[in-house]
Structures are given as structure tokens and as C-alpha cells.
Design an enzyme around this catalytic site. Sequence first.
Site, PDB file in Angstrom:
ATOM      1  N   PHE A  11      -0.961  10.096   7.894  1.00 55.76           N
ATOM      2  CA  PHE A  11      -1.523   9.253   6.824  1.00 55.76           C
ATOM      3  C   PHE A  11      -0.483   8.886   5.745  1.00 55.76           C
ATOM      4  N   LYS A  34       5.694  14.779  16.058  1.00 54.96           N
ATOM      5  CA  LYS A  34       5.183  15.350  17.323  1.00 54.96           C
ATOM      6  C   LYS A  34       4.064  14.496  17.915  1.00 54.96           C
ATOM      7  N   LEU A  35       3.483  13.638  17.093  1.00 55.56           N
ATOM      8  CA  LEU A  35       2.318  12.831  17.495  1.00 55.56           C
ATOM      9  C   LEU A  35       1.146  13.726  17.892  1.00 55.56           C
ATOM     10  N   THR A  36       0.670  14.506  16.931  1.00 58.02           N
ATOM     11  CA  THR A  36      -0.520  15.334  17.143  1.00 58.02           C
ATOM     12  C   THR A  36      -1.764  14.451  17.030  1.00 58.02           C
ATOM     13  N   ASP A 130      -0.871  20.458  -4.346  1.00 60.51           N
ATOM     14  CA  ASP A 130      -1.305  21.241  -5.523  1.00 60.51           C
ATOM     15  C   ASP A 130      -2.126  22.470  -5.112  1.00 60.51           C
ATOM     16  N   GLU A 131      -2.552  22.525  -3.831  1.00 62.47           N
ATOM     17  CA  GLU A 131      -3.391  23.653  -3.403  1.00 62.47           C
ATOM     18  C   GLU A 131      -2.634  24.975  -3.421  1.00 62.47           C
ATOM     19  N   TYR A 154      -4.146  27.045   5.226  1.00 58.75           N
ATOM     20  CA  TYR A 154      -3.346  25.827   4.989  1.00 58.75           C
ATOM     21  C   TYR A 154      -2.503  25.969   3.732  1.00 58.75           C
ATOM     22  N   SER A 157       0.217  28.517   3.923  1.00 59.88           N
ATOM     23  CA  SER A 157       1.380  28.101   4.732  1.00 59.88           C
ATOM     24  C   SER A 157       2.230  27.090   3.964  1.00 59.88           C
ATOM     25  N   LYS A 158       1.596  26.232   3.178  1.00 62.57           N
ATOM     26  CA  LYS A 158       2.378  25.291   2.358  1.00 62.57           C
ATOM     27  C   LYS A 158       3.117  26.049   1.248  1.00 62.57           C
ATOM     28  N   ASN A 183      -5.108  15.407  -4.263  1.00 59.06           N
ATOM     29  CA  ASN A 183      -5.744  14.778  -3.090  1.00 59.06           C
ATOM     30  C   ASN A 183      -5.457  13.288  -2.999  1.00 59.06           C
ATOM     31  N   ASN A 184      -4.992  12.866  -1.841  1.00 62.02           N
ATOM     32  CA  ASN A 184      -4.738  11.443  -1.597  1.00 62.02           C
ATOM     33  C   ASN A 184      -5.923  10.796  -0.887  1.00 62.02           C
ATOM     34  N   ASN A 253     -17.217  16.332  -5.989  1.00 65.96           N
ATOM     35  CA  ASN A 253     -17.406  15.718  -4.665  1.00 65.96           C
ATOM     36  C   ASN A 253     -18.671  14.866  -4.605  1.00 65.96           C
TER      37      ASN A 253
HETATM   38  P1  NAD Z   1      -1.578  14.090   8.391  1.00 65.05           P
HETATM   39  O1  NAD Z   1      -2.278  15.258   8.998  1.00 65.05           O
HETATM   40  O2  NAD Z   1      -2.279  12.793   8.279  1.00 65.05           O
HETATM   41  O3  NAD Z   1      -0.218  13.801   9.211  1.00 65.05           O
HETATM   42  C1  NAD Z   1       0.640  14.822   9.597  1.00 65.05           C
HETATM   43  C2  NAD Z   1       1.705  14.238  10.537  1.00 65.05           C
HETATM   44  O4  NAD Z   1       2.599  15.310  10.898  1.00 65.05           O
HETATM   45  C3  NAD Z   1       1.129  13.672  11.856  1.00 65.05           C
HETATM   46  O5  NAD Z   1       1.751  12.445  12.157  1.00 65.05           O
HETATM   47  C4  NAD Z   1       1.484  14.733  12.881  1.00 65.05           C
HETATM   48  O6  NAD Z   1       1.674  14.209  14.180  1.00 65.05           O
HETATM   49  C5  NAD Z   1       2.783  15.296  12.307  1.00 65.05           C
HETATM   50  N1  NAD Z   1       3.035  16.669  12.778  1.00 65.05           N
HETATM   51  C6  NAD Z   1       2.163  17.716  12.760  1.00 65.05           C
HETATM   52  N2  NAD Z   1       2.728  18.797  13.330  1.00 65.05           N
HETATM   53  C7  NAD Z   1       3.990  18.444  13.678  1.00 65.05           C
HETATM   54  C8  NAD Z   1       5.073  19.123  14.297  1.00 65.05           C
HETATM   55  N3  NAD Z   1       4.965  20.408  14.701  1.00 65.05           N
HETATM   56  N4  NAD Z   1       6.218  18.457  14.496  1.00 65.05           N
HETATM   57  C9  NAD Z   1       6.355  17.155  14.125  1.00 65.05           C
HETATM   58  N5  NAD Z   1       5.348  16.442  13.548  1.00 65.05           N
HETATM   59  C10 NAD Z   1       4.187  17.086  13.334  1.00 65.05           C
HETATM   60  O7  NAD Z   1      -1.062  14.607   6.984  1.00 65.05           O
HETATM   61  P2  NAD Z   1      -0.951  13.814   5.593  1.00 65.05           P
HETATM   62  O8  NAD Z   1      -2.258  13.831   4.907  1.00 65.05           O
HETATM   63  O9  NAD Z   1      -0.256  12.538   5.823  1.00 65.05           O
HETATM   64  O10 NAD Z   1       0.008  14.811   4.777  1.00 65.05           O
HETATM   65  C11 NAD Z   1       1.421  14.671   4.824  1.00 65.05           C
HETATM   66  C12 NAD Z   1       2.052  15.752   3.970  1.00 65.05           C
HETATM   67  O11 NAD Z   1       1.608  15.625   2.626  1.00 65.05           O
HETATM   68  C13 NAD Z   1       1.701  17.180   4.391  1.00 65.05           C
HETATM   69  O12 NAD Z   1       2.846  17.979   4.270  1.00 65.05           O
HETATM   70  C14 NAD Z   1       0.626  17.614   3.407  1.00 65.05           C
HETATM   71  O13 NAD Z   1       0.649  19.013   3.211  1.00 65.05           O
HETATM   72  C15 NAD Z   1       1.064  16.856   2.167  1.00 65.05           C
HETATM   73  N6  NAD Z   1      -0.004  16.532   1.210  1.00 65.05           N
HETATM   74  C16 NAD Z   1      -1.123  15.883   1.638  1.00 65.05           C
HETATM   75  C17 NAD Z   1      -2.111  15.522   0.725  1.00 65.05           C
HETATM   76  C18 NAD Z   1      -3.373  14.786   1.136  1.00 65.05           C
HETATM   77  O14 NAD Z   1      -4.265  14.620   0.311  1.00 65.05           O
HETATM   78  N7  NAD Z   1      -3.487  14.319   2.376  1.00 65.05           N
HETATM   79  C19 NAD Z   1      -1.945  15.843  -0.631  1.00 65.05           C
HETATM   80  C20 NAD Z   1      -0.787  16.519  -1.034  1.00 65.05           C
HETATM   81  C21 NAD Z   1       0.178  16.838  -0.097  1.00 65.05           C
HETATM   82  O1  TDX Z   2     -17.268  17.117   5.214  1.00 66.71           O
HETATM   83  C1  TDX Z   2     -16.766  17.452   4.112  1.00 66.71           C
HETATM   84  N1  TDX Z   2     -17.586  17.776   3.059  1.00 66.71           N
HETATM   85  C2  TDX Z   2     -17.138  18.198   1.853  1.00 66.71           C
HETATM   86  O2  TDX Z   2     -17.923  18.469   0.944  1.00 66.71           O
HETATM   87  C3  TDX Z   2     -15.349  17.568   3.904  1.00 66.71           C
HETATM   88  C4  TDX Z   2     -14.390  17.233   5.012  1.00 66.71           C
HETATM   89  C5  TDX Z   2     -14.904  17.987   2.664  1.00 66.71           C
HETATM   90  N2  TDX Z   2     -15.765  18.307   1.674  1.00 66.71           N
HETATM   91  C6  TDX Z   2     -15.242  18.750   0.358  1.00 66.71           C
HETATM   92  C7  TDX Z   2     -14.211  19.872   0.414  1.00 66.71           C
HETATM   93  C8  TDX Z   2     -13.299  19.561  -0.756  1.00 66.71           C
HETATM   94  O3  TDX Z   2     -13.836  20.124  -1.955  1.00 66.71           O
HETATM   95  O4  TDX Z   2     -14.541  17.621  -0.194  1.00 66.71           O
HETATM   96  C9  TDX Z   2     -13.350  18.033  -0.889  1.00 66.71           C
HETATM   97  C10 TDX Z   2     -12.162  17.351  -0.252  1.00 66.71           C
HETATM   98  O5  TDX Z   2     -12.010  17.882   1.047  1.00 66.71           O
HETATM   99  P1  TDX Z   2     -10.821  17.448   2.024  1.00 66.71           P
HETATM  100  O6  TDX Z   2     -10.831  15.955   2.180  1.00 66.71           O
HETATM  101  O7  TDX Z   2     -10.909  18.289   3.255  1.00 66.71           O
HETATM  102  O8  TDX Z   2      -9.521  17.790   1.146  1.00 66.71           O
HETATM  103  P2  TDX Z   2      -9.017  19.161   0.501  1.00 66.71           P
HETATM  104  O9  TDX Z   2      -9.548  20.334   1.191  1.00 66.71           O
HETATM  105  O10 TDX Z   2      -9.246  19.075  -0.980  1.00 66.71           O
HETATM  106  O11 TDX Z   2      -7.423  19.050   0.820  1.00 66.71           O
HETATM  107  C11 TDX Z   2      -6.758  17.764   0.719  1.00 66.71           C
HETATM  108  O12 TDX Z   2      -6.040  17.646  -0.470  1.00 66.71           O
HETATM  109  C12 TDX Z   2      -4.872  18.393  -0.612  1.00 66.71           C
HETATM  110  C13 TDX Z   2      -5.833  17.530   1.917  1.00 66.71           C
HETATM  111  O13 TDX Z   2      -6.553  17.708   3.108  1.00 66.71           O
HETATM  112  C14 TDX Z   2      -4.653  18.442   1.876  1.00 66.71           C
HETATM  113  O14 TDX Z   2      -3.746  18.143   2.940  1.00 66.71           O
HETATM  114  C15 TDX Z   2      -3.952  18.253   0.576  1.00 66.71           C
HETATM  115  O15 TDX Z   2      -2.899  19.146   0.477  1.00 66.71           O
END
Ligand code: NAD
Ligand code: TDX
Length: 350
Positions: A11, A34-36, A130-131, A154, A157-158, A183-184, A253
Site C-alpha cells: 500500500f 516478495k509479492l506476498t 507509532d504502535e 506486529y 516486531s516493528k 494510521n494511513n 473507530n
Molecule cells: P502492506 O502490507 O500493504 O505491504 C507490505 C509489502 O511488503 C507488500 O508488498 C509485501 O509483498 C512486502 N513484503 C512482505 N514481506 C516481505 C518479505 N519477506 N520480503 C520482501 N517483501 C515483503 O504494508 P503497508 O501498509 O504498505 O506498510 C508499509 C510499511 O509502513 C510497513 O513497514 C508498516 O509497518 C509501516 N507503516 C504502516 C502504516 C499503515 O497504516 N499501513 C502506518 C505506519 C507505518
Molecule cells: O474489522 C475491523 N474492525 C475494527 O474495529 C478492523 C480490521 C479493525 N478494527 C479497529 C481496530 C483498530 O482500532 O479499527 C482500528 C484500525 O484497525 P486496522 O486498520 O487494523 O489498523 P491498526 O491496527 O490501527 O494498525 C494500522 O496502523 C498502524 C496498520 O495496520 C499498521 O500497519 C500501522 O503500523
Amino acid sequence: MKIMVTGGAGFIGANFLNGLVPELREHQFINVDKLTYAANLGSLKAIDSLPNYALRRVDITDMDGVDAVFDEFDPDLVVHFAAESHVDRSILGPREFVRTNIEGTFNLLEACRKRWSGDDNRLFHHVSTDEVYGSLGDTGLFEETTAYDPSSPYSASKAASDHIVRAYHRTFGLPIKITNCSNNYGPMQFPEKLIPLMILNAVSRKPLPIYGQGLNVRDWLYVTDHCEAIWSVIQEGRVGRTYNIGGNNEMQNIEVVDTLCQIVAEETNTDVAELHALKEFVTDRPGHDLRYAIDASRIREECGWEPTETFDTGIRKTVQWYLSNQAWVRDVLSGEYRKWMDLNYGDRAG
Ligand code: NAD
Ligand code: TDX
């Protein structure tokens, strides 16, 4: 400059590449992914034939694969997004989180340490969350000095990956920067996450599962604002330093879900009451952090970054994107996705 982006088919990585590759034609980009299940090559269609972009399918837990791509590309800058990113998956299966997020980050750091000398102007930029700081009560903000206190596999590990990145700076002098973002949301987010899940379920009249009472608070930031924040830290931030990134946009939420019902109703000419009736309060997430909120003054003062989208503008654009990108959505809603929905939500009914 040669820029290696890990996790660029996910994403945030895909939004980052889509913003920069067409703009910075003088730079070479390589996407190491890795294209998971979370990756989607459809997110990269706009850039995948550009001459300054290439993709290599590499698992960052495979040191030989990482070495090979570093030998081939010799990056000046590594922007490390690759991770297992979904909290609920880390509760049902933590092993991949430890492997990818900790060991994978370690392999990348090793690849840099083996090749980079102290004076050659390289940078490892680590994208984190921020988690790592754990949960806030009703008041207060996360600062860069807040003690780490992660709750889920999660976030633990971060947190571990942040520590090892920082240790490589202090011990080996590796040039690193770290950003911890809230959160994005936005286009191309995998619909296991709250916002795209609620949009797609509302559109197809499926239940909207709200954990607990829906009172947990998250700070929502539009994804391209996060990407611009990372770029501003790469340009302006100090080596060895951490920067928090946030949207100054705290919401419960339940407020997010209600807003989505309203916007989906408006955009699809539906009666909003029909969508509200889909809301279901279900069993809470174990270890569910109550509230996240960010003090983003360091990045504002040192890097001049401010978000440009408000939640109102960003969330409407997001709904419109999911409504008008049916092919992307269809690709994602595969058998694997349906299995996940059964696993995570099967026993949760409230
Ligand atoms: P995502 O899950 O959408 O994408 C993760 C990508 O990493 C995928 O393309 C997947 O194929 C790749 N990947 C996973 N395991 C791999 C491996 N072993 N080797 C190579 N590639 C691998 O994640 P995202 O939401 O885009 O998040 C990206 C980064 O930003 C993460 O490090 C996450 O912790 C951080 N982050 C996310 C959010 C959020 O709200 N989504 C907020 C803050 C920080
Ligand atoms: O079905 C749902 N119902 C619900 O109430 C889901 C999927 C989530 N939730 C709640 C849990 C959280 O309080 O909504 C909030 C947001 O949940 P997620 O979208 O799973 O995000 P969160 O757990 O906050 O983590 C996200 O933000 C920080 C990203 O997934 C992480 O990668 C990032 O680091």
C-alpha cells in the site's frame, strides 16, 4: 541516485513509487518485494514500464537474495517499507512477523554495513509505526522520546526492528533515519484494514464488524502525506534521528465507520440507514490499544512538513477510488482473501 524501495508493491510503498518515479526521472528506482498476499502489481501499472523503474522479487529474509540485489543495484538510498503489517494477522500467526520484520530488516542492515563506508553519503531510511509506543490513555501524545511499550506481535516486531536499526547507527556508524507514523488510509490499501474493509463491505451490503464498542482512537493520515513526510525527512532530517509523523486527526473507530456510511451512501445514491444497519459490534481484538496520537512538531520544525489533506477531503477521495477501481478490487478479493475473512471474523460475531 539509485534508490532501493523494499515492499514497493504494498500500500504505502506503491503510493511512494507512484509519486516519485515519474517525477524524478534522473534517479533509478528498484522495487524489492516478495509479492506476498499484500502486494498488488496492479498498483504499479502507471510506472512499471518507465525506464527508471525495475522490480525484483526478493524475500528479505533470504540473505543470499538480498546480497544479490545489492550487488546488482548498489543503492545510495534504501527506503525500507517491506513488512508484515496487519495486527490481526500477527495475533493469529506471529512467526512471519518476527521473520520479515526483524530478521528481514537485519539482513538489509547487514547488506548495507558490508558495502558502505562511513563517508560515502548513503542512507538507510526505516519506515516504522507509532504502535511501537503502545497505548495512550485519554490524554497525551507520543513524542520521539516516549518509551517503547508495544502490545501486539506486529508492534513488538516493528519495535525490535527500530532498535536494531538504531543500534547499527550507534555501533557501526551506519547512516540511518527512522520515521514512526500513525494510521494511513487512501488508494490501494489491502481491504483487511479498517477503512477499505468498511468501504467494500458497505458497497456489497456485508456486515461492518466493529471491535468492542468502537471507542478506540486512531490518528488518520492520508497516504500521500505520509509519503511526502518520508521524502522530507530523507531530504532534510538529521542522520541517526527519529521523526514522528501524524495527521493531527484523532477519531474513534465508530466515528470513522459512521463517516464512511455517510460518504458511501452519498457516492452511490443509497439510503444511509441501510448502511448503518450493517454495523455489528463484535469480539474485541486481544491487547487492543486504546488510543494513538502524535506530536509531529519535530518533523514540522526540522523538515518543514505539514499534511495537505484533511480527513474530509482524503476520505472522500478514498471512497471514490475504491468505487472506480473495480478491477483492482476484484483482483484482491481472491480465494486467499476469503479464507482470511473466515479465519478472522468467523468466530467473532457479537
Ligand atoms: P502492506 O502490507 O500493504 O505491504 C507490505 C509489502 O511488503 C507488500 O508488498 C509485501 O509483498 C512486502 N513484503 C512482505 N514481506 C516481505 C518479505 N519477506 N520480503 C520482501 N517483501 C515483503 O504494508 P503497508 O501498509 O504498505 O506498510 C508499509 C510499511 O509502513 C510497513 O513497514 C508498516 O509497518 C509501516 N507503516 C504502516 C502504516 C499503515 O497504516 N499501513 C502506518 C505506519 C507505518
Ligand atoms: O474489522 C475491523 N474492525 C475494527 O474495529 C478492523 C480490521 C479493525 N478494527 C479497529 C481496530 C483498530 O482500532 O479499527 C482500528 C484500525 O484497525 P486496522 O486498520 O487494523 O489498523 P491498526 O491496527 O490501527 O494498525 C494500522 O496502523 C498502524 C496498520 O495496520 C499498521 O500497519 C500501522 O503500523
